[in-house]
Motif scaffolding. Structure first.
Motif, PDB file in Angstrom:
ATOM      1  N   ALA A 229      24.066  -2.960   3.372  1.00 16.99           N
ATOM      2  CA  ALA A 229      24.836  -2.426   2.250  1.00 16.99           C
ATOM      3  C   ALA A 229      26.321  -2.701   2.419  1.00 16.99           C
ATOM      4  N   ILE A 230      26.808  -2.542   3.644  1.00 22.21           N
ATOM      5  CA  ILE A 230      28.226  -2.836   3.906  1.00 22.21           C
ATOM      6  C   ILE A 230      28.508  -4.307   3.668  1.00 22.21           C
ATOM      7  N   ASP A 231      27.616  -5.176   4.157  1.00 23.03           N
ATOM      8  CA  ASP A 231      27.802  -6.616   3.984  1.00 23.03           C
ATOM      9  C   ASP A 231      27.787  -7.030   2.513  1.00 23.03           C
ATOM     10  N   ALA A 232      27.008  -6.304   1.696  1.00 28.49           N
ATOM     11  CA  ALA A 232      26.881  -6.665   0.286  1.00 28.49           C
ATOM     12  C   ALA A 232      28.058  -6.194  -0.546  1.00 28.49           C
ATOM     13  N   THR A 233      28.934  -5.399   0.029  1.00 30.83           N
ATOM     14  CA  THR A 233      30.043  -4.791  -0.711  1.00 30.83           C
ATOM     15  C   THR A 233      31.294  -5.638  -0.571  1.00 30.83           C
ATOM     16  N   GLY A 234      31.948  -5.884  -1.688  1.00 31.47           N
ATOM     17  CA  GLY A 234      33.116  -6.750  -1.695  1.00 31.47           C
ATOM     18  C   GLY A 234      34.381  -6.057  -1.226  1.00 31.47           C
ATOM     19  N   TYR A 235      35.464  -6.784  -1.255  1.00 28.46           N
ATOM     20  CA  TYR A 235      36.757  -6.300  -0.770  1.00 28.46           C
ATOM     21  C   TYR A 235      37.137  -4.998  -1.466  1.00 28.46           C
ATOM     22  N   ALA A 236      37.488  -3.988  -0.651  1.00 29.44           N
ATOM     23  CA  ALA A 236      37.929  -2.679  -1.124  1.00 29.44           C
ATOM     24  C   ALA A 236      36.875  -1.941  -1.942  1.00 29.44           C
ATOM     25  N   GLY A 237      35.616  -2.361  -1.795  1.00 29.72           N
ATOM     26  CA  GLY A 237      34.528  -1.655  -2.458  1.00 29.72           C
ATOM     27  C   GLY A 237      34.131  -0.405  -1.694  1.00 29.72           C
ATOM     28  N   GLN A 238      33.099   0.262  -2.177  1.00 27.13           N
ATOM     29  CA  GLN A 238      32.689   1.525  -1.598  1.00 27.13           C
ATOM     30  C   GLN A 238      31.184   1.560  -1.380  1.00 27.13           C
ATOM     31  N   VAL A 239      30.766   2.147  -0.244  1.00 24.29           N
ATOM     32  CA  VAL A 239      29.356   2.367   0.062  1.00 24.29           C
ATOM     33  C   VAL A 239      29.112   3.863   0.099  1.00 24.29           C
ATOM     34  N   ILE A 240      28.167   4.326  -0.716  1.00 25.97           N
ATOM     35  CA  ILE A 240      27.749   5.722  -0.713  1.00 25.97           C
ATOM     36  C   ILE A 240      26.451   5.816   0.082  1.00 25.97           C
ATOM     37  N   VAL A 241      26.461   6.618   1.142  1.00 30.03           N
ATOM     38  CA  VAL A 241      25.289   6.753   2.002  1.00 30.03           C
ATOM     39  C   VAL A 241      24.600   8.074   1.662  1.00 30.03           C
ATOM     40  N   GLY A 242      23.507   7.964   0.925  1.00 30.47           N
ATOM     41  CA  GLY A 242      22.713   9.135   0.592  1.00 30.47           C
ATOM     42  C   GLY A 242      21.544   9.340   1.516  1.00 30.47           C
ATOM     43  N   SER A 243      21.188   8.317   2.286  1.00 30.96           N
ATOM     44  CA  SER A 243      20.076   8.423   3.233  1.00 30.96           C
ATOM     45  C   SER A 243      20.425   9.357   4.376  1.00 30.96           C
ATOM     46  N   TRP A 244      19.397  10.066   4.855  1.00 30.99           N
ATOM     47  CA  TRP A 244      19.529  10.794   6.122  1.00 30.99           C
ATOM     48  C   TRP A 244      18.585  10.134   7.107  1.00 30.99           C
ATOM     49  N   TYR A 245      19.127   9.677   8.224  1.00 28.12           N
ATOM     50  CA  TYR A 245      18.345   8.912   9.187  1.00 28.12           C
ATOM     51  C   TYR A 245      17.746   9.767  10.292  1.00 28.12           C
ATOM     52  N   GLY A 246      18.106  11.045  10.355  1.00 28.04           N
ATOM     53  CA  GLY A 246      17.574  11.885  11.423  1.00 28.04           C
ATOM     54  C   GLY A 246      18.017  11.378  12.779  1.00 28.04           C
ATOM     55  N   ASN A 247      17.046  11.221  13.681  1.00 26.14           N
ATOM     56  CA  ASN A 247      17.347  10.728  15.035  1.00 26.14           C
ATOM     57  C   ASN A 247      17.408   9.209  15.126  1.00 26.14           C
ATOM     58  N   LYS A 248      17.105   8.511  14.044  1.00 26.71           N
ATOM     59  CA  LYS A 248      17.065   7.046  14.100  1.00 26.71           C
ATOM     60  C   LYS A 248      18.493   6.492  14.129  1.00 26.71           C
ATOM     61  N   PRO A 249      18.830   5.684  15.114  1.00 24.92           N
ATOM     62  CA  PRO A 249      20.202   5.155  15.191  1.00 24.92           C
ATOM     63  C   PRO A 249      20.440   4.061  14.156  1.00 24.92           C
ATOM     64  N   ALA A 250      21.645   4.005  13.648  1.00 21.67           N
ATOM     65  CA  ALA A 250      22.060   2.939  12.747  1.00 21.67           C
ATOM     66  C   ALA A 250      22.981   2.000  13.516  1.00 21.67           C
ATOM     67  N   THR A 251      22.548   0.766  13.693  1.00 19.80           N
ATOM     68  CA  THR A 251      23.331  -0.234  14.413  1.00 19.80           C
ATOM     69  C   THR A 251      24.131  -1.051  13.410  1.00 19.80           C
ATOM     70  N   LEU A 252      25.440  -0.993  13.521  1.00 21.87           N
ATOM     71  CA  LEU A 252      26.318  -1.680  12.589  1.00 21.87           C
ATOM     72  C   LEU A 252      27.038  -2.818  13.290  1.00 21.87           C
ATOM     73  N   HIS A 253      27.141  -3.935  12.609  1.00 21.46           N
ATOM     74  CA  HIS A 253      27.856  -5.104  13.138  1.00 21.46           C
ATOM     75  C   HIS A 253      29.172  -5.228  12.369  1.00 21.46           C
ATOM     76  N   LEU A 254      30.192  -4.633  12.919  1.00 17.69           N
ATOM     77  CA  LEU A 254      31.467  -4.516  12.208  1.00 17.69           C
ATOM     78  C   LEU A 254      32.548  -5.427  12.770  1.00 17.69           C
TER      79      LEU A 254
END
Length: 334
Positions: A229-254
């Motif tokens: 979702a972050i990768d799909a968002t353009g310059y100065a765009g916004q990502v709304i995270v409505g998901s709850w992942y619980g104990n599952k880790p989110a690995t981000l490549h920033l």
């Protein structure tokens, strides 16, 4: 007749327990449940033991007290009729169909202030909580005229979010989901385009020669989708995270373009009104809007299965093992 209550008792284990049908106190009413909707996101985390056991269930709903540790009751989309009222209850409550943010059980007690009268079929009324979440996500996203918007995840909440967004004069509304049935429903509810995965979305963005989405919603429940979702968002765009992942880790490549992108990532959750809206909005106003939405949108295709509460284990096994077949799953009470 005994009352029946659903409990999460261990990993991939649910149990229905019986107890006497309760009598209301003077300030309470008793509700006999007709249907309750399973929330696949949160409830599958509980079912799979993927939720942090030490956090509060929901501090904004009195009946959902305690922590997410076994055994526990959960659920927040019960619809039924009032069958008894306490001596101090004013108004014509008996016989009314009501919605309650209440766990899965056949009979329960509540004060009138905890109930929402509904005049829709029970099946449709069970979507009130999911529709409220969808409205909340869109309010927090603040879509603007001409925005390119992407929604990851077309479960029930994702589809309702798509329906809400389709009412805006957007430049384009694109949805992402791996399951063909959900993509078809997404187009019926207003998506301009729907794709199966992030690779297909990237290809479309490249073909259209656009910078990316102005606004992206991550509603899939899959931690890997947040990076997409972050990768799909353009310059100065916004990502709304409505998901709850619980104990599952989110690995981000920033380490790539994100550092210079000025992309904003923010959480959105329905229990509270965002402070930015609080001056003009409260839960009653939001619920009024949601009830109007449910009356206007054809939501019949959002339901795929019904199970008697005594077969709740089959319902959760279906959601857990066959997400391509299951969508909105209801528990029924005879």
């Amino acid at each position: 007749m005994a009352a029946r209550s659903l409990y999460f008792t261990g990993p991939r284990e649910v149990t229905v327990r019986e107890r006497p049908v309760p009598d209301p106190d003077p300030d309470q009413v008793r509700v006999r449940t007709e249907r309750s909707a399973i929330s696949p996101g949160t409830e599958l985390l509980l079912y799979r033991d993927e939720a942090p056991a030490d956090i509060e269930i929901d501090e904004t709903i009195d009946v959902l007290d305690g922590t997410l540790s076994y055994p526990l009751q959960y659920g927040y989309a019960a619809v039924g009729r009032v069958t008894a009222t306490g001596a101090n209850v004013d108004g014509d409550w008996e016989g009314r169909r009501v919605f309650a943010f209440h766990p899965h059980e056949s009979h329960f007690l509540a004060t009138p202030s905890e109930l929402i009268p509904v005049d829709q079929p029970a099946e449709r009324a069970t979507l009130l909580a999911n529709a409220e979440a969808a409205v909340n996500f869109v309010m927090d996203g603040r879509p603007r005229v001409g925005d390119r918007v992407v929604v990851f995840g077309q479960g029930v909440v994702g589809l309702l979010t798509t329906a809400v967004l389709s009412e805006f004069p957007l430049g384009e509304l694109v949805t992402v989901d791996p399951y063909e049935r959900r993509r078809d429903l997404s187009e019926r509810l207003g998506a301009d385009t729907t794709v199966a995965d992030a690779a297909a979305l990237d290809e479309r963005i490249a073909t259209d020669h656009v910078d990316g989405a102005d606004l992206t919603f991550e509603l899939s429940g899959n931690p890997d989708a947040l990076d997409d979702a972050i990768d799909a968002t353009g310059y100065a765009g916004q990502v709304i995270v409505g998901s709850w992942y619980g104990n599952k880790p989110a690995t981000l490549h920033l380490g790539g373009e994100f550092h210079r992108s000025h992309v904003r990532v923010r959480s959105s959750q329905v229990s509270r009104i965002d402070p930015d809206h609080a001056g003009r909005w409260d839960k009653d106003r939001r619920l009024s809007l949601v009830r109007d939405l449910l009356a206007e949108v054809d939501v019949s295709a959002l339901f795929s299965h019904e199970f008697p509460v005594e077969r709740a284990d089959d319902a959760y096994e279906l959601l857990d093992g066959s997400p391509e077949r299951a969508l909105g799953v209801l528990l029924t009470y005879q």
